[in-house]
Write an enzyme that holds these catalytic residues in place. Sequence first.
Site, PDB file in Angstrom:
ATOM      1  N   TYR A  38      12.547  16.647   0.773  1.00  0.00           N
ATOM      2  CA  TYR A  38      12.236  16.890   2.189  1.00  0.00           C
ATOM      3  C   TYR A  38      12.872  18.214   2.586  1.00  0.00           C
ATOM      4  O   TYR A  38      12.845  19.169   1.809  1.00  0.00           O
ATOM      5  CB  TYR A  38      12.704  15.689   3.031  1.00  0.00           C
ATOM      6  CG  TYR A  38      12.002  15.606   4.355  1.00  0.00           C
ATOM      7  CD1 TYR A  38      10.614  15.629   4.440  1.00  0.00           C
ATOM      8  CD2 TYR A  38      12.727  15.508   5.540  1.00  0.00           C
ATOM      9  CE1 TYR A  38       9.963  15.566   5.647  1.00  0.00           C
ATOM     10  CE2 TYR A  38      12.080  15.435   6.766  1.00  0.00           C
ATOM     11  CZ  TYR A  38      10.699  15.475   6.816  1.00  0.00           C
ATOM     12  OH  TYR A  38      10.063  15.422   8.020  1.00  0.00           O
ATOM     13  N   LYS A  93     -10.296  -2.995  -5.067  1.00  0.00           N
ATOM     14  CA  LYS A  93     -10.841  -1.759  -5.636  1.00  0.00           C
ATOM     15  C   LYS A  93      -9.710  -0.834  -6.072  1.00  0.00           C
ATOM     16  O   LYS A  93      -9.806  -0.167  -7.111  1.00  0.00           O
ATOM     17  CB  LYS A  93     -11.724  -1.045  -4.616  1.00  0.00           C
ATOM     18  CG  LYS A  93     -12.958  -1.791  -4.208  1.00  0.00           C
ATOM     19  CD  LYS A  93     -14.020  -1.803  -5.287  1.00  0.00           C
ATOM     20  CE  LYS A  93     -14.706  -0.487  -5.437  1.00  0.00           C
ATOM     21  NZ  LYS A  93     -16.007  -0.570  -6.121  1.00  0.00           N
TER      22      LYS A  93
END
Length: 426
Positions: A38, A93
């Site tokens: 970060y 999926k």
Amino acid sequence: MDDLERRALEYHSKPVAGKTAIKTTKECRTSDDLSLAYTPGVAKPVLKIEQNEEDSYLYTNKGNLVAVISNGTAILGLGDRGALASKPVMEGKAVLFKRFADIDVFDIEINEKDPDNLIEIISSLEPTFGGINLEDIKGPECFKIERELIKRMNIPVFHDDQHGTAIIASAGLMNACEIASKKLSEIRVVVSGAGAAGISCARMFVSLGVKKENLIMLDSRGVISTEREDLSAEKREFASKCRARTLKDAVKDADVFMGLSKPDVLTPDMLLSMAASPIVFAMANPDPEIRYETAVKTRSDVIMATGRSDYPNQINNVLGFPFIFRGALDTRSTAITENMKKAAAFALARLAKEDVPEEVVKAYGGSHFSFGRDYIVPKPFDPRVIEYEAVSVAKAAMDDGVARRKIEDLEEYRLSLRERMRNALS
């Protein structure tokens, strides 16, 4: 509660709710790791991507991330159950993408039925993803939604309910015709069902050589004839001048029945009226247009396929979408072209003719398979599917000029896919 319901609900709820989770690919254990993950380190790739958008494939997960998107208006065979109810399917999926092609997925369920609004929402997601897989969106809106997204977006957009079934069925049809000594240019085809999958199957069959005048399509009102005035643009594309008005009339002397409709519409008498070595793809799920046991009892010469895993010749979309997206992502394709879809179908047809390795036999409880009436498409757990299909799709992408990344050595790419899946499954 029956046994299947009990086991399915337990599977989806334990040990934690749902079927997917996110894991990090980099260490974040120290203050130095944090400064890289970060602020302030993250600013460096930000500036690189601002200068060159292609760098997003180098510094982010975009190149291996697909969105599986639904509004829940056509969930499996259950109809419109709402966006939230589609989430178990979309998570499923995601599992298949990861298991079979090592592709990461965010499933996105959208509470929006207006096609224009849905197009706006989905197209705005392009910066996040390397590809879009549309799922369980009802017709005829699904045609417009996919068509407009393909125009707007610079990443592959693929409506699996349309093209997935068509690709696998086309592979099966080519092999079934070879076994039955039939030519695609001469066969008579009946398509029962004019939804997304039916229209797409018909289009692909024609692109492979079936003559449009030899194809009859039916919807819930019967044969789609040129005399009808209630037809969508997609149905008008397959309006026939034939005299037949019912399925019974249409299938007489037909070579192929492609069922994408509802259970038990094809009777034994109708099957008996078909041509020699009839090819029957009964895809209604879980109950097909004619039961497998009934079909093979009625005609010993039938070549029969269904959407079910407990009968021979399962026409299963999992043989398509993971590997098509693998090839498209690895070439950073801007679209999935018709040639890429056909390349996938041809690859599956070729693989079904190869000797089946022992690991596939073990995966299916010791059953042996060889090219013939009961084996016209490969099995999903055949590890060679990704090598055959993704490589063929990648080559077609480069041939069609939609690949932003060239793969110079396709054999090396094939071997890298084998290694990738070995590592992913270890």
